[in-house]
Write an enzyme that holds these catalytic residues in place. Sequence first.
Site, PDB file in Angstrom:
ATOM      1  N   HIS A   1       0.685  -1.346  -0.039  1.00  0.00           N
ATOM      2  CA  HIS A   1       0.021   0.014   0.142  1.00  0.00           C
ATOM      3  C   HIS A   1       0.910   1.240  -0.102  1.00  0.00           C
ATOM      4  CE1 HIS A   1      -3.607  -2.564   1.602  1.00  0.00           C
ATOM      5  NE2 HIS A   1      -3.363  -2.654   0.510  1.00  0.00           N
TER       6      HIS A   1
ATOM      7  N   ASP B   1      -3.244  -8.119  -7.656  1.00  0.00           N
ATOM      8  CA  ASP B   1      -2.965  -8.562  -5.990  1.00  0.00           C
ATOM      9  C   ASP B   1      -3.766  -9.970  -5.842  1.00  0.00           C
ATOM     10  OD1 ASP B   1      -2.267  -8.428  -3.366  1.00  0.00           O
ATOM     11  OD2 ASP B   1      -3.573  -6.889  -2.998  1.00  0.00           O
TER      12      ASP B   1
ATOM     13  N   ASP C   1     -13.778 -12.648 -12.412  1.00  0.00           N
ATOM     14  CA  ASP C   1     -12.493 -12.952 -12.248  1.00  0.00           C
ATOM     15  C   ASP C   1     -11.652 -11.758 -12.602  1.00  0.00           C
ATOM     16  OD1 ASP C   1     -10.495 -15.820 -12.993  1.00  0.00           O
ATOM     17  OD2 ASP C   1      -9.725 -13.688 -13.433  1.00  0.00           O
TER      18      ASP C   1
END
Length: 297
Positions: free
Chosen positions: A18, A167, A146
């Site tokens: 992050h 991620d 997806d």
Amino acid sequence: MNYRHAFHAGNFADVVKHVAVALCLDRLNQKAAPYRYIDTHAGIGVYDLEGDEAERSPEWKDGVGRVWGAVGDAPDPVRAALAPWLGVVQEMNSMGLRHYPGSPFIASRMARSDDALRLCELHEPSAALLREAMGRDLRVKIEQRDGFDALPAYLPPPERRGLVLVDPPFEVAAGARKADFDWMLKAARAGVKRWPQGVYVFWRPLKDFDQVSAFDGELASMLIEEGGVAPEKVLVADLWVRTISEGKLGGAGVVIANAPFGVAEHLYAALPWLCERLAQGEGAGWRVESPSAEAEN
Ligand SMILES: C[S@@+](CC[C@H](N)C(=O)[O-])C[C@H]1O[C@@H](n2cnc3c(N)ncnc32)[C@H](O)[C@@H]1O
């Protein structure tokens, strides 16, 4: 699918990821032209650090919890590097650390009124929580699908500027980890072919240096040779909190393609300090490197 990010939210791996994403978004914010943020595996957006999962697995205490208490004494370059990420964490925790922002929430807080966000989350209950966390925000579109499949259709974005975060969960289930490395390479190839100018952040666990080096090498060659990405704009940033060995996650980091100007310098400043704060035993370390420049500790 049995992965739930709520068990891990705010851990050392989230902090590194992050911080890197927020630094890239901060650079995108330096120009007035709008951009698009695309998150292929978005999670639920906001995590309650006193919720059931965080109580059962309080990984955040050795992640954001340690940074939260120590950042006041950090040197200026470290504070500057952490500021874009920490600003969001602080904004939602004015009464003390209770909630942790996921990547889509960080992006929504940093993005401007004419920027756009596209978020994919496959797990239906998580997608519902994500909708709730993001609220009514016309900049945001959430798809329960997806993210690897969806990515090509998002590229190139109409704004022609932006960031893609890839991620996936790297689930511990047999065979799944390898598949995620493979899927990430496929996603990267499909992405840079359509949109070589985009900023891409690929998160991956660091459980085995040889395995990750082989993956990083393949990814970097593909980005450079097939996408035409400049070698010095491919950046690897990793942090490991103890000697790397199989089993419990000991390290993690990101590969950034088209790393914006200044992001490498900020990561050089932040990672040694984060490494000292987040170490959980012998052998902790960090690295920020690219094919043309290298730093390791
Ligand atoms: C590591 S978490 C994401 C964390 C989030 N990006 C953040 O930084 O706050 C991975 C998420 O991907 C979701 N997921 C798993 N497979 C997926 C897929 N193929 N496409 C989209 N989401 C998926 C999981 O349900 C989980 O919420």
